[in-house]
Design a protein around this motif. Structure first.
Motif, PDB file in Angstrom:
ATOM      1  N   ASN A  90       0.877  -1.262  -0.026  1.00  0.00           N
ATOM      2  CA  ASN A  90       0.031  -0.054  -0.062  1.00  0.00           C
ATOM      3  C   ASN A  90       1.036   1.166   0.020  1.00  0.00           C
ATOM      4  N   LEU A  91       1.719   1.298   0.711  1.00  0.00           N
ATOM      5  CA  LEU A  91       2.703   2.496   0.892  1.00  0.00           C
ATOM      6  C   LEU A  91       3.490   2.815  -0.011  1.00  0.00           C
ATOM      7  N   ASP A 113       9.824  -6.202  -4.643  1.00  0.00           N
ATOM      8  CA  ASP A 113       9.141  -6.762  -3.694  1.00  0.00           C
ATOM      9  C   ASP A 113       9.347  -8.245  -3.872  1.00  0.00           C
ATOM     10  N   PRO A 151       8.091  -4.009   6.300  1.00  0.00           N
ATOM     11  CA  PRO A 151       8.173  -3.966   7.969  1.00  0.00           C
ATOM     12  C   PRO A 151       9.389  -3.827   8.554  1.00  0.00           C
ATOM     13  N   PHE A 173      10.769   4.666   5.422  1.00  0.00           N
ATOM     14  CA  PHE A 173       9.666   4.700   6.088  1.00  0.00           C
ATOM     15  C   PHE A 173       9.152   3.454   7.174  1.00  0.00           C
ATOM     16  N   VAL A 190      11.110   9.009   7.723  1.00  0.00           N
ATOM     17  CA  VAL A 190       9.696   9.384   7.663  1.00  0.00           C
ATOM     18  C   VAL A 190       8.694   8.577   8.181  1.00  0.00           C
ATOM     19  N   LEU A 192       4.948   8.967   9.644  1.00  0.00           N
ATOM     20  CA  LEU A 192       3.897   9.637   9.958  1.00  0.00           C
ATOM     21  C   LEU A 192       3.453   9.809  11.496  1.00  0.00           C
TER      22      LEU A 192
HETATM   23  P1  NAI Z   1       1.780  -3.818   2.698  1.00  0.00           P
HETATM   24  O1  NAI Z   1       1.723  -5.325   3.505  1.00  0.00           O
HETATM   25  O2  NAI Z   1       0.545  -3.353   1.972  1.00  0.00           O
HETATM   26  O3  NAI Z   1       3.270  -3.921   1.992  1.00  0.00           O
HETATM   27  C1  NAI Z   1       4.218  -4.356   2.372  1.00  0.00           C
HETATM   28  C2  NAI Z   1       5.064  -5.141   1.110  1.00  0.00           C
HETATM   29  O4  NAI Z   1       6.377  -5.166   1.329  1.00  0.00           O
HETATM   30  C3  NAI Z   1       4.371  -6.427   0.509  1.00  0.00           C
HETATM   31  O5  NAI Z   1       4.236  -6.143  -0.884  1.00  0.00           O
HETATM   32  C4  NAI Z   1       5.455  -7.367   0.896  1.00  0.00           C
HETATM   33  O6  NAI Z   1       5.470  -8.358   0.067  1.00  0.00           O
HETATM   34  C5  NAI Z   1       6.868  -6.426   0.778  1.00  0.00           C
HETATM   35  N1  NAI Z   1       7.804  -7.172   1.642  1.00  0.00           N
HETATM   36  C6  NAI Z   1       7.777  -7.439   2.953  1.00  0.00           C
HETATM   37  N2  NAI Z   1       9.069  -7.953   3.104  1.00  0.00           N
HETATM   38  C7  NAI Z   1       9.839  -7.713   2.068  1.00  0.00           C
HETATM   39  C8  NAI Z   1      11.341  -8.064   1.957  1.00  0.00           C
HETATM   40  N3  NAI Z   1      12.076  -8.463   2.639  1.00  0.00           N
HETATM   41  N4  NAI Z   1      11.797  -7.449   0.628  1.00  0.00           N
HETATM   42  C9  NAI Z   1      10.947  -7.101  -0.382  1.00  0.00           C
HETATM   43  N5  NAI Z   1       9.474  -7.044  -0.278  1.00  0.00           N
HETATM   44  C10 NAI Z   1       8.868  -7.128   1.141  1.00  0.00           C
HETATM   45  O7  NAI Z   1       2.141  -2.821   3.934  1.00  0.00           O
HETATM   46  P2  NAI Z   1       2.258  -1.265   3.714  1.00  0.00           P
HETATM   47  O8  NAI Z   1       0.993  -0.806   4.248  1.00  0.00           O
HETATM   48  O9  NAI Z   1       2.616  -0.913   2.426  1.00  0.00           O
HETATM   49  O10 NAI Z   1       3.288  -0.941   4.822  1.00  0.00           O
HETATM   50  C11 NAI Z   1       4.700  -1.182   4.741  1.00  0.00           C
HETATM   51  C12 NAI Z   1       5.540  -0.986   5.794  1.00  0.00           C
HETATM   52  O11 NAI Z   1       5.633   0.644   5.940  1.00  0.00           O
HETATM   53  C13 NAI Z   1       4.781  -1.379   7.325  1.00  0.00           C
HETATM   54  O12 NAI Z   1       5.878  -1.943   8.131  1.00  0.00           O
HETATM   55  C14 NAI Z   1       4.282  -0.154   7.925  1.00  0.00           C
HETATM   56  O13 NAI Z   1       4.529  -0.323   9.237  1.00  0.00           O
HETATM   57  C15 NAI Z   1       5.178   1.056   7.373  1.00  0.00           C
HETATM   58  N6  NAI Z   1       4.390   2.230   7.182  1.00  0.00           N
HETATM   59  C16 NAI Z   1       5.037   3.397   7.519  1.00  0.00           C
HETATM   60  C17 NAI Z   1       4.343   4.802   7.551  1.00  0.00           C
HETATM   61  C18 NAI Z   1       5.167   5.735   7.612  1.00  0.00           C
HETATM   62  O14 NAI Z   1       4.670   6.790   8.065  1.00  0.00           O
HETATM   63  N7  NAI Z   1       6.494   5.757   7.652  1.00  0.00           N
HETATM   64  C19 NAI Z   1       3.180   4.667   7.053  1.00  0.00           C
HETATM   65  C20 NAI Z   1       2.361   3.354   6.653  1.00  0.00           C
HETATM   66  C21 NAI Z   1       2.906   2.362   6.747  1.00  0.00           C
END
Ligand code: NAI
Length: 213
Positions: A90-91, A113, A151, A173, A190, A192
């Motif tokens: 998503n992000l 990914d 993550p 992030f 970053v 949020l």
């Molecule tokens: P999501 O589950 O929609 O996407 C995560 C993606 O990362 C998935 O497509 C997954 O297959 C991929 N992935 C996981 N481990 C991986 C690896 N070792 N190598 C390559 N790809 C890998 O999650 P979303 O919502 O996109 O969030 C991602 C991370 O960002 C979360 O940990 C969340 O906590 C963090 N986040 C941070 C924010 C900020 O303000 N900094 C805001 C929103 C989310």
């Protein structure tokens, strides 16, 4: 010369503000007027710019076009640094789709990914590549920066690999405080949620100010 972090943080604000002035067809501005628009002080603005040279003219103010060009140079926006994005969830897809990398000094070279179902899918015109290819890509293309949209746990392993492949700048992030383990790396965190917590604190202060008046 070491430029303080607070000055560096204000430079993008100046750059944006000057861009807005140009859109309004304003090509000349005094530090006082600019300060008013940005809720800063004129002396603060002069001090900030003095770090980099003389940009204004006594009695004339600033030439908006030239000042904006100078700030672009300071921010190194003209040199497009190759960057890769990791984590097309998503992000990651939102960032890839909504950030105008080219105007901000970067070129989005690839998106990775680990989910093979995503391989080949286009995001903002860039096909998602499986992380199996990450090492080879870095060896062939030497990206300078990586955007971490994965993550925390995944980041720990990944940053270890990326630094060994020569990537040293991170737009982070993930919740991994990677500068602790990699003090030499250039990191912009970053998160949020941090900003929202700061708002929570400030809101409480504001409430108590109102209650005490
Ligand atoms: P999501 O589950 O929609 O996407 C995560 C993606 O990362 C998935 O497509 C997954 O297959 C991929 N992935 C996981 N481990 C991986 C690896 N070792 N190598 C390559 N790809 C890998 O999650 P979303 O919502 O996109 O969030 C991602 C991370 O960002 C979360 O940990 C969340 O906590 C963090 N986040 C941070 C924010 C900020 O303000 N900094 C805001 C929103 C989310």
């Amino acid at each position: 010369m070491k430029i303080s972090d607070s000055v560096i943080r204000r430079l993008p604000r100046y750059y944006r503000q000057l861009g807005e002035l140009l859109l309004e067809d304003i090509h000349k501005i005094s530090s006082k007027e600019l300060a008013k628009k940005m809720s800063l002080t004129a002396s603060q603005i002069r001090q900030d710019f003095n770090n980099f040279g003389e940009f204004g003219q006594q009695g004339y103010g600033y030439n908006v076009d030239l000042l904006r060009q100078e700030i672009a140079k300071i921010l190194n926006l003209h040199e497009k640094k190759s960057t890769i994005l990791i984590g097309a969830g998503n992000l990651g897809t939102t960032i890839a789709a909504h950030i105008d990398f080219e105007s901000l000094g970067f070129h989005l070279s690839a998106i990775f990914d680990k989910n093979e179902k995503l391989t080949g899918t286009l995001v903002a015109g860039v096909p998602i590549t499986h992380t199996d290819q990450l090492k080879e890509f870095c060896e062939n293309n030497a990206p300078e920066a990586a955007i971490l949209c994965i993550p925390k746990d995944a980041s720990t392993e990944l940053v270890k690999n990326l630094t060994s492949y020569g990537v040293n700048s991170f737009w982070n992030f993930s919740a991994y405080d990677l500068h602790v383990d990699y003090p030499q790396a250039t990191v912009e965190n970053v998160y949020l949620g941090d900003s929202l917590m700061a708002l929570s604190f400030k809101t409480q202060q504001q409430d108590s100010k109102i209650n005490h008046n």
